[in-house]
Design a protein around this motif. Structure first.
Motif, PDB file in Angstrom:
ATOM      1  N   ILE A   1       0.841  -1.199   0.000  1.00 17.05           N
ATOM      2  CA  ILE A   1       0.000   0.000   0.000  1.00 17.05           C
ATOM      3  C   ILE A   1       0.873   1.245   0.000  1.00 17.05           C
ATOM      4  N   TYR A   2       1.898   1.229   0.879  1.00 17.11           N
ATOM      5  CA  TYR A   2       2.794   2.371   0.939  1.00 17.11           C
ATOM      6  C   TYR A   2       3.563   2.519  -0.364  1.00 17.11           C
ATOM      7  N   GLU A   3       3.963   1.354  -0.898  1.00 17.05           N
ATOM      8  CA  GLU A   3       4.697   1.331  -2.159  1.00 17.05           C
ATOM      9  C   GLU A   3       3.890   2.033  -3.247  1.00 17.05           C
ATOM     10  N   ALA A   4       2.593   1.636  -3.326  1.00 15.29           N
ATOM     11  CA  ALA A   4       1.715   2.212  -4.347  1.00 15.29           C
ATOM     12  C   ALA A   4       1.581   3.714  -4.156  1.00 15.29           C
TER      13      ALA A   4
ATOM     14  N   ARG B   1       3.663   5.705  -2.775  1.00 21.17           N
ATOM     15  CA  ARG B   1       4.915   6.390  -3.083  1.00 21.17           C
ATOM     16  C   ARG B   1       5.058   6.567  -4.596  1.00 21.17           C
ATOM     17  N   ILE B   2       4.706   5.519  -5.339  1.00 26.26           N
ATOM     18  CA  ILE B   2       4.813   5.592  -6.797  1.00 26.26           C
ATOM     19  C   ILE B   2       3.879   6.665  -7.339  1.00 26.26           C
ATOM     20  N   ASP B   3       2.679   6.756  -6.755  1.00 26.89           N
ATOM     21  CA  ASP B   3       1.731   7.787  -7.183  1.00 26.89           C
ATOM     22  C   ASP B   3       2.118   9.174  -6.697  1.00 26.89           C
TER      23      ASP B   3
END
Lengths: 278, 288
Positions: B185-188, B190-192
């Motif tokens: 979730i955090y990864e997503a 961060r990418i956004d």
């Protein structure tokens, strides 16, 4: 620019870590500092060690009933842990493995007992201790401490046991083992870590308990350490002997801190399942 | 196990409630006689048409204890939740020496309540305490404060000790909730390129809310029965007397065993009501 922001962030983060550690540890550090000071040195606030004087420790350990109180605390806490682990393992086995009606309700009732305010059972327990002839004995404390150690021991151990694969037991049954053998030979070795964590938490709770210890025990020889420390007083009511009080505090706290340092990971895990407070 | 629990918890509770309806005193528990609701509320007639209400519900000292307890519980639990959240977020970050820091944070929790009350009583001492010394040196305090002795600050002193001692517990419970949140979730986010503060409000907080709620219940139930800190830090001080202290004093110091039992029963009811009300709220919340 971006690198500067990253650096500022990192410094801020470590400053926060340092602040948290400082606030957590300073009172204990200051207690050690005070415990090593005597005479007038005590009454001059200082932030770093200036003297190293063990007279407070000698005084606390050398006279009065304090060593006896420490021994009492060790006896009470150990017995409480042993009894609640024994009852906890057997109850957890029943609750986790033997299907019967109202199992969930039973488990919730057990948990709700740990929410009881201690004061609500105090009057009734007091009468019971007098009736049983346990008043002013360590037995009264061991018995009453089960109120708060047993519910969470049962709760944590049941949760843990339910997660163990049932195939292990089935294999044991095929090999001809009875229920008692299963508990002793199969579960106990597997449950080592869970037992250590719950046992340690129960130990800390029993070691720190105050209200029951204040009520059910009335002589210097049978008191446990928390009550003994609360009742340390000086020659007159005006002078509180802070040096000896701090020495006694350090003596009873140091073992707990060592245990916490060693077992911090397990304590964290146990606390979160059982939702206990020390 | 059940028998043991019924023996040490159920039976004494029933006896406490019963004593609340009797005239029991410390010396004569066996001769206690039923007096109905007299310990709770009774009209005492002077015989000339005048009279006065007596009993727990007409006792100003009891209501002050109720106010103190509720105020204490509300303030400490709120602050502990906020601070616990901060500590949990710090411990959830990955950094070297994290295990050591977590152990350090746990230290206040492991220290016996009595010992922490004594340590803080010393640090908050009006003449020789280090808090006053530090406050005056840093210019935060104009003059040394009699933290524990003065009626205005005594309850604050009690709350400081409680917050110091129990924030680690809050932090651990919240941390457990934080660690359940999947990394992706955090990864997503961060990418956004989502703002970290927004991530906290929109992702972290809602996901960790159940853990926080559980922690708040445990703490609130605990704060409502606070006894040790008050007893040691500010003995015999009406401005900090809580419901538990009120009950204990009546039971064992003022020789009003029946009255103290009535107060214990009332505290039990208050805690029960808070629990039920809370469970109600939580279920409604889950229903949405």
């Amino acid at each position: 620019m971006r690198r500067a922001v990253g650096l500022a962030k990192r410094i801020g983060f470590w400053a926060l870590v340092a602040l948290i550690l400082f606030v957590s540890l300073f009172p204990f550090y200051y207690a050690i500092l005070t415990s090593l000071e005597t005479g007038t040195a005590i009454f001059e606030p200082n932030y770093f060690p200036e003297v190293f004087d063990l007279r407070n420790y000698a005084q606390v350990l050398g006279q009065g009933s304090f060593p006896r109180n420490v021994l009492n605390s060790i006896l009470v806490a150990t017995a409480t842990v042993a009894i609640s682990l024994f009852l906890g393992v057997t109850a957890a086995f029943a609750l986790a493995r033997i299907p019967f009606r109202g199992r969930k309700l039973l488990l919730l009732t057990v948990l709700s007992v740990s929410m009881f305010p201690q004061i609500a059972v105090l009057a009734g327990l007091f009468e019971m201790m007098r009736f049983l002839g346990l008043y002013n004995t360590l037995g009264s404390l061991i018995l009453s401490y089960l109120i708060f150690t047993l519910p969470f021991t049962v709760w944590v151990l049941t949760t843990f046991m339910r997660d163990l694969p049932i195939e292990i037991e089935e294999a044991a049954i095929v090999d001809g083992a009875g229920p008692w053998d299963i508990v002793r030979r199969v579960f106990l070795p597997l449950m080592g870590p869970a037992l250590a964590a719950t046992g340690l938490l129960a130990f800390i709770q029993a070691w720190n308990e105050f209200l029951f210890a204040l009520t059910f025990v009335a002589s210097n020889e049978t008191r446990t350490v928390p009550v003994a420390i609360a009742l340390i007083s000086g020659a007159s009511s005006q002078e509180t002997p802070w040096g000896p009080i701090m020495a006694a505090s350090v003596i009873v706290t140091a073992p707990l801190i060592v245990l916490v340092m060693i077992f911090q990971r397990r304590i964290a895990a146990g606390l979160t399942t059982g939702g206990v407070k020390g | 196990m059940l028998a043991a629990l019924a023996f040490v918890a159920g039976w004494p509770l029933a006896r406490t409630i019963w004593f609340g309806f009797t005239d029991a005193s410390l010396g004569s528990l066996a001769d206690a006689e039923w007096v109905g609701f007299a310990n709770y509320l009774e009209w005492f007639d002077y015989g000339d048409g005048e009279g006065e209400w007596f009993g727990l519900l007409a006792d100003a000292a009891w209501w002050e204890a109720v106010r103190n307890t509720l105020f204490f519980a509300l303030v400490t639990v709120s602050i502990e939740t906020a601070l616990g959240m901060v500590v949990a977020l710090v411990l959830n970050a990955r950094f070297p020496l994290r295990g050591l820091v977590r152990a350090g944070v746990l230290v206040p929790w492991a220290i016996p309540t009595i010992v922490s009350a004594k340590m803080w009583a010393w640090m908050l001492n009006d003449q020789f305490g280090i808090i006053n010394d530090l406050g005056v040196r840093l210019g935060l305090l104009a003059a040394p404060v009699a933290w524990v002795a003065s009626a205005d600050t005594a309850l604050i002193a009690v709350m400081i000790v409680d917050i110091w001692k129990t924030t680690p517990f809050m932090a651990l419970l919240i941390l457990a909730g934080l660690q359940m949140i999947p990394e992706d979730i955090y990864e997503a986010a961060r990418i956004d390129g989502v703002n970290p503060l927004l991530v906290f409000w929109k992702v972290t907080l809602p996901l960790v809310a159940p853990a926080i709620l559980v922690a708040i219940v445990f703490r609130a139930l605990d704060a409502l029965r606070v006894f040790d800190i008050v007893y040691v830090l500010t003995p015999n001080n009406a401005s900090t007397t809580t419901m538990s202290v009120f009950a204990q004093q009546n039971l064992f110091q003022f020789d009003q065993f029946a009255y103290g039992s009535a107060a214990s029963t009332a505290l039990f009811l208050v805690i029960g009501l808070v629990t039920l009300g809370y469970l109600r709220l939580a279920r409604l919340d889950l229903g949405n």
